[in-house]
Design a protein around this motif. Structure first.
Motif, PDB file in Angstrom:
ATOM      1  N   ASN A 177     -88.991   7.671 -60.430  1.00  0.00           N
ATOM      2  CA  ASN A 177     -89.771   7.762 -59.190  1.00  0.00           C
ATOM      3  C   ASN A 177     -88.817   7.566 -58.021  1.00  0.00           C
ATOM      4  O   ASN A 177     -88.540   6.440 -57.609  1.00  0.00           O
ATOM      5  CB  ASN A 177     -90.866   6.701 -59.166  1.00  0.00           C
ATOM      6  N   LYS A 184     -96.830   7.599 -50.175  1.00  0.00           N
ATOM      7  CA  LYS A 184     -97.258   8.186 -51.433  1.00  0.00           C
ATOM      8  C   LYS A 184     -97.276   7.120 -52.523  1.00  0.00           C
ATOM      9  O   LYS A 184     -96.463   6.208 -52.538  1.00  0.00           O
ATOM     10  CB  LYS A 184     -96.284   9.302 -51.855  1.00  0.00           C
ATOM     11  N   TYR A 190     -88.044  18.130 -58.379  1.00  0.00           N
ATOM     12  CA  TYR A 190     -88.891  17.155 -57.724  1.00  0.00           C
ATOM     13  C   TYR A 190     -90.340  17.558 -57.951  1.00  0.00           C
ATOM     14  O   TYR A 190     -90.726  18.704 -57.715  1.00  0.00           O
ATOM     15  CB  TYR A 190     -88.568  17.098 -56.226  1.00  0.00           C
ATOM     16  N   GLU A 191     -91.178  16.628 -58.416  1.00  0.00           N
ATOM     17  CA  GLU A 191     -92.577  16.923 -58.707  1.00  0.00           C
ATOM     18  C   GLU A 191     -93.470  15.981 -57.924  1.00  0.00           C
ATOM     19  O   GLU A 191     -93.196  14.793 -57.812  1.00  0.00           O
ATOM     20  CB  GLU A 191     -92.850  16.754 -60.211  1.00  0.00           C
ATOM     21  N   GLU A 192     -94.554  16.558 -57.393  1.00  0.00           N
ATOM     22  CA  GLU A 192     -95.502  15.783 -56.585  1.00  0.00           C
ATOM     23  C   GLU A 192     -96.913  16.185 -56.985  1.00  0.00           C
ATOM     24  O   GLU A 192     -97.189  17.361 -57.207  1.00  0.00           O
ATOM     25  CB  GLU A 192     -95.261  16.090 -55.112  1.00  0.00           C
ATOM     26  N   ARG A 193     -97.792  15.210 -57.086  1.00  0.00           N
ATOM     27  CA  ARG A 193     -99.190  15.490 -57.426  1.00  0.00           C
ATOM     28  C   ARG A 193    -100.101  14.564 -56.626  1.00  0.00           C
ATOM     29  O   ARG A 193     -99.652  13.559 -56.088  1.00  0.00           O
ATOM     30  CB  ARG A 193     -99.440  15.309 -58.915  1.00  0.00           C
ATOM     31  N   SER A 194    -101.367  14.913 -56.594  1.00  0.00           N
ATOM     32  CA  SER A 194    -102.351  14.097 -55.887  1.00  0.00           C
ATOM     33  C   SER A 194    -103.317  13.508 -56.912  1.00  0.00           C
ATOM     34  O   SER A 194    -104.239  14.183 -57.365  1.00  0.00           O
ATOM     35  CB  SER A 194    -103.105  14.952 -54.870  1.00  0.00           C
ATOM     36  N   SER A 234     -87.234   9.548 -54.157  1.00  0.00           N
ATOM     37  CA  SER A 234     -87.593  10.473 -53.078  1.00  0.00           C
ATOM     38  C   SER A 234     -86.949  11.835 -53.315  1.00  0.00           C
ATOM     39  O   SER A 234     -86.093  12.000 -54.182  1.00  0.00           O
ATOM     40  CB  SER A 234     -87.152   9.896 -51.732  1.00  0.00           C
ATOM     41  N   ASP A 289     -97.305   9.295 -58.088  1.00  0.00           N
ATOM     42  CA  ASP A 289     -97.571  10.666 -57.674  1.00  0.00           C
ATOM     43  C   ASP A 289     -96.311  11.474 -57.396  1.00  0.00           C
ATOM     44  O   ASP A 289     -96.385  12.682 -57.238  1.00  0.00           O
ATOM     45  CB  ASP A 289     -98.460  10.686 -56.429  1.00  0.00           C
ATOM     46  N   ILE A 290     -95.184  10.826 -57.292  1.00  0.00           N
ATOM     47  CA  ILE A 290     -93.935  11.541 -57.044  1.00  0.00           C
ATOM     48  C   ILE A 290     -92.927  11.145 -58.119  1.00  0.00           C
ATOM     49  O   ILE A 290     -92.901  10.007 -58.577  1.00  0.00           O
ATOM     50  CB  ILE A 290     -93.356  11.235 -55.644  1.00  0.00           C
ATOM     51  N   ARG A 291     -92.119  12.113 -58.525  1.00  0.00           N
ATOM     52  CA  ARG A 291     -91.070  11.821 -59.486  1.00  0.00           C
ATOM     53  C   ARG A 291     -90.043  12.935 -59.472  1.00  0.00           C
ATOM     54  O   ARG A 291     -90.298  14.035 -59.001  1.00  0.00           O
ATOM     55  CB  ARG A 291     -91.630  11.635 -60.883  1.00  0.00           C
TER      56      ARG A 291
END
Length: 196
Positions: A59, A34, A92-96, A61, A38-40
């Motif tokens: 940022n 990733k 935890y936040e994830e986006r594309s 995991s 995109d992840i934080r």
């Protein structure tokens, strides 16, 4: 000649848009790893004693998404760390970002096409009609248009035998719709009758 130039311009713009979208898709191919943007992990810590509430972002995991790994520098010392961290809420936040970029490109492309169509309708279409039907015909239409809009639609269509068949069909449907709207206006405003 203008019609051919317009078609070439339209196909050129479409080709450029397709190549831009293709380039974007190739550049944003997803991989197993990733992107760090995109992840934080976001920890919201409320006020604690004399310390103001704050929001911390790192940022990290999913397994490291807790107060001990995200809150830096730690505003409290020693035994207060545990009490402070219990009050913090970490998510935890994830986006594309690739999907976001493609969506924005498609949205902007559609807006661009609509803008080009608006320019065509306001600038090029009147010029093309003037060349096809003659300048005097349009002046007569404008003079009559104040009293009876679209009154010469049938005459205009009958003079357009040299135009392609599909364009005639579209023009005919447009004129029929305009006549229906005109009839509805007469019914509502002159006779005060609403059509059902």
């Amino acid at each position: 000649i203008l019609v051919l130039q317009h078609r070439k311009m339209r196909s050129s713009v479409a080709f450029k848009l397709l190549s831009l979208v293709g380039l974007l898709l190739m550049s944003t191919q997803t991989t197993d790893a990733k992107n760090s943007e995109d992840i934080r992990c976001k920890c919201t810590c409320p006020p604690y004693r004399d310390i103001d509430g704050q929001i911390y972002k790192q940022n990290v995991s999913l397994k490291d998404c807790n107060c001990l790994h995200v809150v830096e520098p730690m505003p409290v010392d020693g035994k207060d760390v545990e009490a402070y961290c219990l009050r913090c809420e970490c998510k935890y936040e994830e986006r594309s970002s690739g999907t976001i970029k493609v969506t924005i490109i498609i949205y902007l492309s559609i807006l661009g096409l609509l803008f080009l169509y608006m320019v065509y309708l306001t600038l090029l279409e009147p010029m093309l009609k003037r060349r096809l039907f003659g300048h005097s015909q349009l002046q007569n239409d404008d003079d009559v248009g104040d009293q009876q809009p679209f009154a010469n639609a049938h005459n205009v269509l009958s003079h357009s035998a040299s135009r392609p068949n599909m364009l005639n069909k579209v023009e005919h449907a447009q004129q029929r719709w305009r006549r229906q709207v005109q009839e509805q206006r007469k019914s509502v405003f002159d006779r005060h009758v609403v059509l059902s």
